[in-house]
Write a protein that holds these residues in place. Structure first.
Motif, PDB file in Angstrom:
ATOM      1  N   ILE A   1      45.988  36.129  42.504  1.00 30.83           N
ATOM      2  CA  ILE A   1      45.084  36.649  41.471  1.00 30.83           C
ATOM      3  C   ILE A   1      45.874  36.798  40.181  1.00 30.83           C
ATOM      4  CG2 ILE A   1      43.689  38.630  40.772  1.00 30.83           C
ATOM      5  CD1 ILE A   1      43.096  39.154  43.694  1.00 30.83           C
ATOM      6  N   ALA A   2      45.323  36.284  39.110  1.00 29.70           N
ATOM      7  CA  ALA A   2      46.002  36.334  37.816  1.00 29.70           C
ATOM      8  C   ALA A   2      45.379  37.400  36.923  1.00 29.70           C
ATOM      9  CB  ALA A   2      45.931  34.974  37.126  1.00 29.70           C
TER      10      ALA A   2
ATOM     11  N   LEU B   1      37.888  50.001  34.181  1.00 26.64           N
ATOM     12  CA  LEU B   1      37.582  49.271  32.947  1.00 26.64           C
ATOM     13  C   LEU B   1      38.739  48.360  32.552  1.00 26.64           C
ATOM     14  CD1 LEU B   1      35.887  52.091  30.843  1.00 26.64           C
ATOM     15  CD2 LEU B   1      34.780  49.988  31.609  1.00 26.64           C
ATOM     16  N   ASN B   2      39.938  48.888  32.576  1.00 26.84           N
ATOM     17  CA  ASN B   2      41.092  48.088  32.177  1.00 26.84           C
ATOM     18  C   ASN B   2      41.321  46.913  33.125  1.00 26.84           C
ATOM     19  OD1 ASN B   2      41.505  49.775  30.011  1.00 26.84           O
ATOM     20  ND2 ASN B   2      43.108  50.972  30.985  1.00 26.84           N
ATOM     21  N   ALA B   3      41.132  47.156  34.431  1.00 24.80           N
ATOM     22  CA  ALA B   3      41.274  46.064  35.399  1.00 24.80           C
ATOM     23  C   ALA B   3      40.220  44.989  35.165  1.00 24.80           C
ATOM     24  CB  ALA B   3      41.172  46.614  36.823  1.00 24.80           C
ATOM     25  N   LEU B   4      39.021  45.415  34.786  1.00 24.79           N
ATOM     26  CA  LEU B   4      37.959  44.437  34.508  1.00 24.79           C
ATOM     27  C   LEU B   4      38.325  43.542  33.326  1.00 24.79           C
ATOM     28  CD1 LEU B   4      34.176  45.019  34.623  1.00 24.79           C
ATOM     29  CD2 LEU B   4      35.145  44.005  32.563  1.00 24.79           C
TER      30      LEU B   4
ATOM     31  N   PHE C   1      35.583  37.553  42.111  1.00 23.34           N
ATOM     32  CA  PHE C   1      35.429  38.630  43.088  1.00 23.34           C
ATOM     33  C   PHE C   1      36.149  39.896  42.630  1.00 23.34           C
ATOM     34  CE2 PHE C   1      36.607  41.034  46.908  1.00 23.34           C
ATOM     35  CZ  PHE C   1      35.345  41.229  47.440  1.00 23.34           C
ATOM     36  N   ASN C   2      37.305  39.733  42.015  1.00 23.59           N
ATOM     37  CA  ASN C   2      38.011  40.891  41.489  1.00 23.59           C
ATOM     38  C   ASN C   2      37.170  41.595  40.427  1.00 23.59           C
ATOM     39  OD1 ASN C   2      40.423  42.402  41.754  1.00 23.59           O
ATOM     40  ND2 ASN C   2      41.136  41.632  39.793  1.00 23.59           N
ATOM     41  N   LEU C   3      36.422  40.827  39.664  1.00 24.58           N
ATOM     42  CA  LEU C   3      35.511  41.414  38.683  1.00 24.58           C
ATOM     43  C   LEU C   3      34.423  42.237  39.369  1.00 24.58           C
ATOM     44  CD1 LEU C   3      35.221  38.410  36.203  1.00 24.58           C
ATOM     45  CD2 LEU C   3      36.120  40.680  35.659  1.00 24.58           C
TER      46      LEU C   3
ATOM     47  N   LEU D   1      37.618  31.061  43.147  1.00 28.86           N
ATOM     48  CA  LEU D   1      37.131  32.280  42.501  1.00 28.86           C
ATOM     49  C   LEU D   1      37.662  32.437  41.079  1.00 28.86           C
ATOM     50  CD1 LEU D   1      37.455  34.765  45.498  1.00 28.86           C
ATOM     51  CD2 LEU D   1      35.332  33.922  44.490  1.00 28.86           C
ATOM     52  N   ASP D   2      38.805  31.846  40.775  1.00 32.75           N
ATOM     53  CA  ASP D   2      39.362  31.948  39.432  1.00 32.75           C
ATOM     54  C   ASP D   2      38.423  31.286  38.427  1.00 32.75           C
ATOM     55  OD1 ASP D   2      41.760  32.417  37.586  1.00 32.75           O
ATOM     56  OD2 ASP D   2      41.394  30.261  37.345  1.00 32.75           O
TER      57      ASP D   2
END
Length: 497
Positions: free
Chosen positions: A73-74, A131-134, A141-143, A198-199
């Protein structure tokens, strides 16, 4: 061989600091306010440092654990993401500073069925980390995971005041959030089942305008429109923002709704647009819903009887402006895209200032009924000036950041010959001015029935300084217009993909 310490990874700190702070604040409840404010300050400094780093001309990118995409995951931050991170950090710092003094009065003492004032801090820090991770995520999927973190923390903040109305609004918010998240997740599952990635950057090179991808885009955008409270899906927002504690309302209105709108823009321009899925008809539909939000939200703000409800309905209208980039710019980042970015930044600072002022008005006057507002000696003059500055930006008057954003939208509309959008922007501006002037007239012009009041005793130096926090936030909304060339320049960093 150099002994110099490696430079801090500012992006990672914007996520780790609030999550660690949330855990500590939850465990050490007596020190929750100090831990929460210290973590928020660290995040604000880290986000500003990341912004300065990206402004140097190079987008940020980091692979978590050293595993490159598509296995890993980037984390990525272009100019838009860096500006949103800095805005979140600075607005959060202002709200946290105000909450240090006002949270005890905003929330009732802990009793059965209600939360203690300290509970604000772990919820706020969890929201900040989400919020910052988003903003840093480039994985679909991470979103989804970050959206869920943000939604759950926002629901907790909504219910925190302990009022029955707030609890009802929070439950509605929770159900709407679950439905919206499931729609988004369904779209992610469809794209992964078809393309196996997913990227976002990798998926863009694989997507084709075929039925599966079109269905995925439809359900993902529908879910995000529901989370954004886009008209006519806005029914949950005014009760949630209008009944939450003022500090929570400031965070919900200034920050939370921006996350889903940001994701709409990110998916539209980075994923669906370049692949031909973001059609002109889809952009037109979302633009029309945005136009409906502008007109309906502004009209309801004009008719609102409470100051806090007026500010909440104003958010519905402001969300509408952010969707106008889709029909105006098509799938290429242009003037409208720059305009909505400026509007989002200016709105966050101005709206957080307004909600914090609502709490000051409620505390000093005992109510926020617009018809009963007055140029009272009980209110600090800084509060009245703050409301005026915030209103200037929300209306879109020069020299504010809101003016720059609306000017760019108008320019894009006029250059494209889109007379409908021009009329909507102008009508929304006039309605917004009407709503705001209803309040300002009461504050700045003495009414015949105003009682004569003795001057309120001067507050202490600490209270006076904290009362200036909303003024500082509103001043930033004005300052954005005076230095607009710099954020507009930063927006171009990484804008090509």
């Amino acid at each position: 061989m150099s002994d110099a310490l490696p430079a801090p990874d500012w992006a990672v700190l914007t996520v780790l600091l609030p999550l660690l702070g949330a855990a500590l604040a939850f465990v050490a409840e007596r020190q929750a306010d100090r831990i929460g404010f210290a973590a928020t300050t660290g995040v604000a400094l880290s986000s500003v440092m990341l912004l300065l780093q990206v402004a140097g001309g190079a987008p940020y990118q980091q692979s978590i654990g050293g595993w490159a995409v598509p296995l890993g995951i980037a984390l990525k931050a272009d100019g838009l993401a860096a500006l949103m991170l800095a805005m979140t950090g600075l607005v959060g710092l202002g709200v946290a500073a105000q909450a240090l003094r006002t949270m005890a009065s905003e929330l009732p003492p802990a009793r059965q069925g209600t939360a203690a004032p300290w509970a604000f801090w772990p919820l706020w820090l969890l929201l900040l980390g989400g919020l910052n991770a988003l903003y840093l995520s480039a994985d679909q999927f991470n979103l989804y995971v970050t959206l869920e973190i943000v939604s759950l923390a926002a629901v907790g903040l909504t219910a925190l005041s302990g009022k029955p109305e707030a609890f009802t609004a929070a439950m509605r918010y929770l159900l709407v959030g679950f439905l919206a998240s499931l729609l988004y997740l369904l779209g992610v599952a469809l794209l992964y089942a078809r393309y196996g990635v997913l990227d976002i950057g990798t998926a863009q090179s694989l997507l084709r305008p075929e039925p599966v991808a079109q269905l995925a885009m439809t359900v993902m955008l529908a879910g995000l429109a529901l989370k954004s409270a886009l008209f006519p899906l806005h029914f949950w927002l005014p009760p949630a923002h209008g009944n939450a504690a003022a500090s929570a309302s400031a965070l919900l209105s200034a920050l939370v709704v921006k996350a889903s709108v940001y994701l709409v823009l990110r998916l539209w321009f980075d994923l669906f647009g370049p692949t031909g899925l973001a059609t002109e008809a889809a952009g037109l539909l979302l633009g029309l819903l945005g136009a409906g939000a502008i007109l309906w939200g502004s009209l309801q703000a004009v008719l609102a009887e409470r100051l806090k409800l007026l500010v909440a309905y104003s958010t519905v209208a402001q969300v509408g402006y952010l969707f106008l980039a889709l029909p105006l710019d098509g799938t290429e980042r242009g003037l409208a895209w720059q305009g909505v970015a400026m509007l989002a930044l200016a709105h966050a600072f101005a709206k957080s200032a307004m909600f914090l002022c609502c709490q000051i008005v409620q505390d000093r006057l005992g109510h926020d009924r617009i018809r009963a507002l007055t140029s009272s000696a009980k209110l600090p003059r800084s509060t009245q000036l703050t409301l005026a500055l915030a209103a200037i930006s929300l209306i879109g008057l020069p020299p504010s950041g809101g003016f720059v954003g609306k000017w760019l939208l108008l320019q894009a509309s006029l250059e494209g010959g889109f007379t409908l959008w021009t009329a909507v922007i102008m009508a929304g501006t006039l309605l917004s001015a009407t709503a705001m002037f209803r309040v300002l007239v009461r504050f700045f012009a003495a009414q015949p029935d105003d009682p004569v009041e003795a001057e309120a005793p001067p507050p202490g130096i600490t209270a006076r300084l904290i009362d200036l926090v909303p003024f500082a936030l509103a001043a930033v909304a004005i300052l954005l217009g005076l230095v607009a060339t710099w954020p507009l320049m930063v927006l171009q960093v990484g804008a090509g993909g």
